[in-house]
Design a protein around this motif. Sequence first.
Motif, short mmCIF file in Angstrom:
data_model
loop_
_atom_site.label_atom_id
_atom_site.label_comp_id
_atom_site.label_asym_id
_atom_site.label_seq_id
_atom_site.Cartn_x
_atom_site.Cartn_y
_atom_site.Cartn_z
N PRO A 197 -15.28 -35.03 22.11
CA PRO A 197 -16.34 -34.63 23.05
C PRO A 197 -16.25 -35.39 24.38
O PRO A 197 -16.89 -35.00 25.35
N LEU A 198 -15.47 -36.47 24.41
CA LEU A 198 -15.32 -37.23 25.64
C LEU A 198 -14.43 -36.43 26.60
O LEU A 198 -13.40 -35.89 26.21
N GLY A 199 -14.86 -36.37 27.86
CA GLY A 199 -14.15 -35.56 28.82
C GLY A 199 -14.58 -34.11 28.80
O GLY A 199 -13.91 -33.26 29.38
N CYS A 200 -15.71 -33.83 28.15
CA CYS A 200 -16.22 -32.47 28.06
C CYS A 200 -17.63 -32.40 28.64
O CYS A 200 -18.46 -33.28 28.37
N MET A 201 -17.88 -31.38 29.42
CA MET A 201 -19.21 -31.15 30.01
C MET A 201 -19.67 -29.74 29.64
O MET A 201 -18.89 -28.78 29.73
N ILE A 202 -20.92 -29.63 29.20
CA ILE A 202 -21.49 -28.33 28.85
C ILE A 202 -22.77 -28.13 29.66
O ILE A 202 -23.68 -28.95 29.60
N HIS A 203 -22.82 -27.04 30.41
CA HIS A 203 -24.03 -26.65 31.14
C HIS A 203 -24.77 -25.60 30.33
O HIS A 203 -24.18 -24.61 29.90
N CYS A 204 -26.07 -25.80 30.14
CA CYS A 204 -26.90 -24.85 29.40
C CYS A 204 -27.93 -24.25 30.35
O CYS A 204 -28.69 -24.98 30.98
#
Length: 322
Positions: free
Chosen positions: A209-216
Amino acid sequence: MTRYQRQTMLPEIGEAGQQRLSRSRVLVVGAGGLSATLLPLLAGAGVGFIRLYDGDSVELHNLHRQTLFGVDDVGQPKALCAQRALAQRNPECVVEAHPHRLSASQLPDALAGIDLVVDAADNFAITYQLSDECYPRGLPLICASVLGRKGYVGGFCGGAPGYRALFPQLPAAAGNCNTAGVMGPAVATLGAMQAQMALSQLLQLTPSPLGCMIHCDFVDWHLRQFRFDDAPEPEEPAIPFIDRAMLTAEDCIVELRSPEEAPESVAERVERILPPQIAAWQAPTDRRIVLVCASGMRAAQAAEKLAGRGITRLALMAANTL
């Protein structure tokens, strides 16, 4: 292992993974809306130790989204209420509660012996401070922020880029729950995603999950994900946030808030200079300049103007986080 039976059935977890979680030590900053979902999930999954910081008390308007608390908790410190609630859910999880805000000078002690940090404070100044401390230590940092019906969650540091790689500067302006409002389910969703990211990192699941971005976005009903594993760190050194304990007698303390906004500043000897006046201010070159505002945003903007004039001995103070 009966408590964790459904979890250990997963081949990527098993008994070895459960033992890993029981040995894990997590720092959580903030016991509000994000943590209302995050904390029970971490404790429920069997995380062995949680160090929790929050300086606020429960208020009635918190309850629509901070579902870890009840009416009987109103007026009591959130950190202590959360500690009690988690003890009822899983007494095997040790919760070390600190009913005060985590300030810059306390960060080294707060991070001691910690395997992973979760930023649930939803405060830009705290996020930058945590990232600046976690990045050189190689500590994973899971951040989230929610406003209205939109938010994001991301994994930083710990071998991945830090928060400043994506956001080199504080935003020029930003709302918060107090000024713009927020929906409880949006907060709970992002808190649950933080918990999933944290547990996945503690279990060393892949992909990381490091280095991951999630926009909701719960307005237009879509989620967007991207990876930033190769995002470069800023070339210029970051201007640090400090607190009262880190002030020195030689500092030039500049209060950017008006007397009406802040009748009492963070120290006795300060210069009051409103942001529009910074461009014309003759700053001393032989002293560190400490710029003070409520959230850190005005201080960061003033620091950028001073840095453009070649002034490098700068520090920021966010009075609302002290």
